[in-house]
Enzyme design. Structure first.
Site, PDB file in Angstrom:
ATOM      1  N   CYS A 255    -159.152  18.641  63.452  1.00 14.05           N
ATOM      2  CA  CYS A 255    -159.931  17.428  63.673  1.00 14.05           C
ATOM      3  C   CYS A 255    -161.320  17.527  63.044  1.00 14.05           C
ATOM      4  CB  CYS A 255    -160.113  17.104  65.147  1.00 14.05           C
ATOM      5  SG  CYS A 255    -158.630  17.240  66.122  1.00 14.05           S
TER       6      CYS A 255
ATOM      7  N   ARG B 114    -159.327  16.498  57.574  1.00 15.65           N
ATOM      8  CA  ARG B 114    -159.074  17.385  58.709  1.00 15.65           C
ATOM      9  C   ARG B 114    -158.062  16.804  59.685  1.00 15.65           C
ATOM     10  NH1 ARG B 114    -163.459  21.052  58.672  1.00 15.65           N
ATOM     11  NH2 ARG B 114    -162.961  21.752  60.752  1.00 15.65           N
TER      12      ARG B 114
ATOM     13  N   TRP C 270    -156.284  15.398  64.463  1.00 14.41           N
ATOM     14  CA  TRP C 270    -154.975  15.928  64.096  1.00 14.41           C
ATOM     15  C   TRP C 270    -154.400  16.440  65.419  1.00 14.41           C
ATOM     16  CZ3 TRP C 270    -152.547  20.848  64.113  1.00 14.41           C
ATOM     17  CH2 TRP C 270    -151.365  20.908  63.389  1.00 14.41           C
TER      18      TRP C 270
ATOM     19  N   ASN D  82    -162.872  19.741  68.585  1.00 11.27           N
ATOM     20  CA  ASN D  82    -162.026  20.284  67.532  1.00 11.27           C
ATOM     21  C   ASN D  82    -161.579  21.662  67.986  1.00 11.27           C
ATOM     22  OD1 ASN D  82    -160.923  21.281  65.124  1.00 11.27           O
ATOM     23  ND2 ASN D  82    -162.930  21.866  64.326  1.00 11.27           N
ATOM     24  N   GLY D  83    -160.260  21.890  68.061  1.00 10.26           N
ATOM     25  CA  GLY D  83    -159.779  23.212  68.461  1.00 10.26           C
ATOM     26  C   GLY D  83    -158.749  23.093  69.565  1.00 10.26           C
TER      27      GLY D  83
ATOM     28  N   GLU E  78    -142.279  26.804  46.892  1.00 10.00           N
ATOM     29  CA  GLU E  78    -143.333  25.799  46.767  1.00 10.00           C
ATOM     30  C   GLU E  78    -142.725  24.421  46.477  1.00 10.00           C
ATOM     31  OE1 GLU E  78    -146.277  25.392  47.496  1.00 10.00           O
ATOM     32  OE2 GLU E  78    -147.054  23.791  46.223  1.00 10.00           O
TER      33      GLU E  78
ATOM     34  N   LYS F 120    -143.113  21.141  48.775  1.00  8.44           N
ATOM     35  CA  LYS F 120    -143.671  19.904  48.215  1.00  8.44           C
ATOM     36  C   LYS F 120    -142.772  18.729  48.571  1.00  8.44           C
ATOM     37  CE  LYS F 120    -146.776  20.405  47.443  1.00  8.44           C
ATOM     38  NZ  LYS F 120    -147.784  21.386  47.561  1.00  8.44           N
TER      39      LYS F 120
ATOM     40  N   GLU G  15    -142.884  18.005  52.435  1.00  2.00           N
ATOM     41  CA  GLU G  15    -144.119  17.479  53.030  1.00  2.00           C
ATOM     42  C   GLU G  15    -144.433  16.060  52.598  1.00  2.00           C
ATOM     43  OE1 GLU G  15    -147.476  20.110  52.369  1.00  2.00           O
ATOM     44  OE2 GLU G  15    -147.100  20.257  50.240  1.00  2.00           O
TER      45      GLU G  15
ATOM     46  N   HIS H 111    -124.412  34.804  50.323  1.00  5.68           N
ATOM     47  CA  HIS H 111    -124.383  35.441  51.648  1.00  5.68           C
ATOM     48  C   HIS H 111    -124.468  34.414  52.777  1.00  5.68           C
ATOM     49  CE1 HIS H 111    -124.448  39.385  49.903  1.00  5.68           C
ATOM     50  NE2 HIS H 111    -125.567  39.123  49.238  1.00  5.68           N
TER      51      HIS H 111
ATOM     52  N   LYS I  66    -155.217  18.351  55.564  1.00  2.00           N
ATOM     53  CA  LYS I  66    -155.550  19.161  54.391  1.00  2.00           C
ATOM     54  C   LYS I  66    -156.125  20.511  54.805  1.00  2.00           C
ATOM     55  CE  LYS I  66    -156.375  19.119  49.820  1.00  2.00           C
ATOM     56  NZ  LYS I  66    -155.051  19.522  49.342  1.00  2.00           N
TER      57      LYS I  66
END
Ligand code: G6P
Length: 637
Positions: A2, A27, A76, A102-103, A509, A513, A516, A532, A632
């Site tokens: 946040c 954030r 967030w 925040n936290g 990656e 991508k 997300e 396997h 982000k």
């Protein structure tokens, strides 16, 4: 996580707070809220909305309330669903205390239960609201706000920073910081506060970074700063001139697309920057500008080692390199493992930040730790850094943000010249990390006598070529992707990504991508592991994407894996290099790109992979720059 913004001063707070909130949306953007003591009636006035700062601003613009003390929050979600009730600010029962936070308050459930048993009524399911109610009970028991705060922080656990406004004390803004950042901006008869000073960087350059485990009582013309046990702390004001640059999307539909196209420049700038580093004497790299590409010298100065606080003796006795990172940065680090082990021949370990702290730690003074992080604020990586620092082992922050916590706390700093990355999904930060780590591996090898200055120069040239190929590959396949392939592949619900050797972390990656931004399910495996178990998943509804390599032995193995897919009628998409005809002819869809030095194969494919994923997602009409549930900068563990 946040973002927090606050203001106290002679002016009206609303505009200041909103401007700051917009800058801190990276954030989190699940919801946003604003509260002030309304100058008309001297009581709290507030509004909060699910969604980002824009929906909040639209509603608030229809009202007029404002005041000289106020604060805002962009959330967030950690505890409690995304809705209006769980948005910040939160209040105590009497609505005399407002909080933005925040936290995470660990063990808040017990405090909440206790408070409910004492008769408190809760309006949200957040951990934050507990603080407001708790402080509401503590405050009347103390003669000063300071003493009440000492008791409050003694009852809280976790990682948190928060700002309180007390309706009865409209001349004071109260700040508490424990492990999550909080910064004060000192103005002329006004004070700003935020999770990141960029929120108010155009208002003042006088910045006080609150020390960890401290609280502050802020008036418009003064700061009282205390440690958690109430001892007065010295206030250190730093002059920080960095400005928030409002980045223009230019002609691009999304920041992500712009940033995909920024990559060639970001990589070239970064490599050029390191080339001319001889002329740079301190951390203020910003002065280095133009003429990057004209530097042709093969003389490499020692300034990099001063910058990294590494002595020659240390460099020569290195027995292990460690990289610690999360998300896309972790993938960049995993690719870089091949650089350090191949070029420097130094055993290299890659650690996932969120796991690192909880694993046994074997302190080895002959090792270095490179913390790889776009933001320099990721809580998991930052906490890992603090742990390593406590063993007095050399740490290096590789980040895109020179003012970040990691840069301040690590013993050395490897800056990137990628420029601000706005889109939440990392593109140019990822590729610039890979490029920087390739440069650094070569520079280390040069210093240790493993390569010659000419080979170092060649490595830099290879990076410039990789940057060219990265962009050229997009151009080669642009029309096919935009006119035909994006539409076709947007119809699938799941993908499997395969890579081998250096293309395996790159495939991870790619899968990340796609997940997300498009919300399509994607799973990644080392190609050799297909047989396997995952091979059972092959059907005509699950495209398999294979990323090739330029090492001949590994390439042969990849061909075998592609055969295994085709033998089961799997649908095969291949990212291959020119001349790899055996692989290309097996593919249902092949992207062929120019050859490059083998270790930089992932870098060459990066832009094309991102472009492909971007256009699939665009077909699905997703909010590409701000995907659901993401942020982000992830400042909670
Ligand atoms: C978040 C972002 C990812 C990023 C990760 C690590 O999860 O959404 O894109 O890779 O954090 O961030 P860092 O700033 O440490 O590279």
């Amino acid at each position: 996580m946040c973002g927090i913004v606050g203001y106290i001063g002679d002016k009206r707070c609303r505009q200041n707070v909103f401007q700051g909130l917009t800058r801190l949306e990276y954030r989190g953007y699940d919801s946003a809220g604003f509260v002030c003591i309304d100058s008309n009636h001297n009581h709290f006035a507030f509004h909060k909305e699910a969604g980002g700062v824009d929906p909040l601003a639209r509603v608030i613009n229809e009202t007029k309330f404002d005041g000289t003390i106020g604060m805002g929050h962009t959330r967030w979600a950690t505890h409690g669903v995304v809705d209006q009730a769980n948005s910040h600010p939160h209040f105590n029962c009497k609505k005399s205390i407002a909080i933005v936070h925040n936290g995470i308050i660990e063990g808040y459930e017990h405090l909440r239960e206790k408070l409910i048993n004492e008769g408190h009524e809760f309006y949200s399911t957040t951990d934050t609201e507990v603080i407001a109610h708790l402080f509401g009970t503590i405050l009347p028991q103390h003669d000063t706000i300071k003493n009440a705060l000492i008791e409050l922080v003694s009852q809280l656990h976790g990682a948190f920073s928060f700002v309180l406004i007390l309706e009865d004390h409209p001349d004071q803004l109260i700040l508490v910081r424990h492990r999550s950042p909080l910064v004060i901006g000192v103005g002329n008869n006004e004070m700003f506060v935020a999770s990141d000073f960029l929120a108010f960087s155009d208002k003042t350059d006088n910045i006080v970074f609150m020390p960890d485990d401290s609280f502050a009582i802020l008036r418009k013309d003064g700061i009282e700063l205390y440690s958690f046990d109430g001892k007065p702390l010295e206030i250190t004001t730093e002059i920080i001139e960095a400005k928030f640059i409002d980045i223009d999307k230019q002609q691009f539909e999304h920041y992500m697309l712009k940033e995909i196209y920024d990559q060639k420049r970001s990589i070239t700038r970064t490599v050029s920057f390191y080339r001319v580093m001889g002329s740079c004497t301190d951390r203020a790299f910003s002065q280095i500008s133009a003429s990057f590409n004209n530097h042709k010298s093969t003389e490499y100065s020692d300034s990099i080692w001063r910058q990294l606080s590494l002595s020659k003796a240390q460099i020569n006795s290195l027995t292990q390199i460690n990289l610690v990172a999360a998300g896309s940065s972790w993938h960049a680090a995993r690719i870089a493992q091949f650089f350090f082990e191949t070029i420097c021949k130094i055993p290299t370990r890659i650690h996932l930040s969120s796991e690192f702290r909880y694993m046994p730690f074997f302190a080895d003074k002959n090792s270095i730790f490179i913390m790889v992080s776009q933001s320099g604020e990721t809580a998991d990586t930052l906490e890992a850094l603090r742990l390593i620092n406590s063993f007095e082992i050399s740490t290096i922050a590789l980040t895109n943000v020179p003012t970040s916590s990691m840069v301040r706390e690590a013993s050395g700093f490897l800056p990137m010249q990628a420029g601000p990355e706005i889109s939440v999904a990392s593109t140019k930060a990822f590729s610039t990390q890979v490029a920087t780590l390739y440069w650094f591996a070569n520079r280390l090898a040069l210093e240790r006598g493993d390569i010659t200055p000419e080979q170092m120069h060649e490595a830099e040239e290879d990076l410039f070529i990789a940057a060219e190929v990265l962009e050229a590959a997009i151009e080669i396949h642009k029309l096919r992707i935009t006119q035909e392939l994006a539409k076709k592949y947007a119809q699938y619900d799941r993908f499997i990504f395969l890579g081998r050797h250096i293309s395996y972390p790159f495939a991870m990656e790619a899968a990340l991508k796609l997940k997300e931004i498009s919300y399509i399910f994607a799973q990644c495996y080392p190609a050799g592991e297909l047989k396997h178990g995952p091979i059972a998943l092959i059907d005509d509804k699950t495209p398999i994407v294979i990323f090739s390599v330029l090492d001949d032995l590994i390439y042969r193995k990849i061909i075998s894996n592609a055969h295994e897919v085709k033998a089961r009628n799997g649908h095969l998409i291949v990212f291959a290099f020119e001349g790899q005809d055996d692989l290309i002819k097996l593919a249902d869809c092949a992207f062929v790109i120019p050859k490059i030095t083998p270790l930089l194969a992932p870098l060459a494919m990066t832009g094309l992979m991102q472009f492909f994923v971007y256009h699939i997602t665009r077909e699905l009409d997703r909010p590409i720059d701000k995907p659901r549930h993401l942020a982000k900068s992830v400042t909670v563990e």
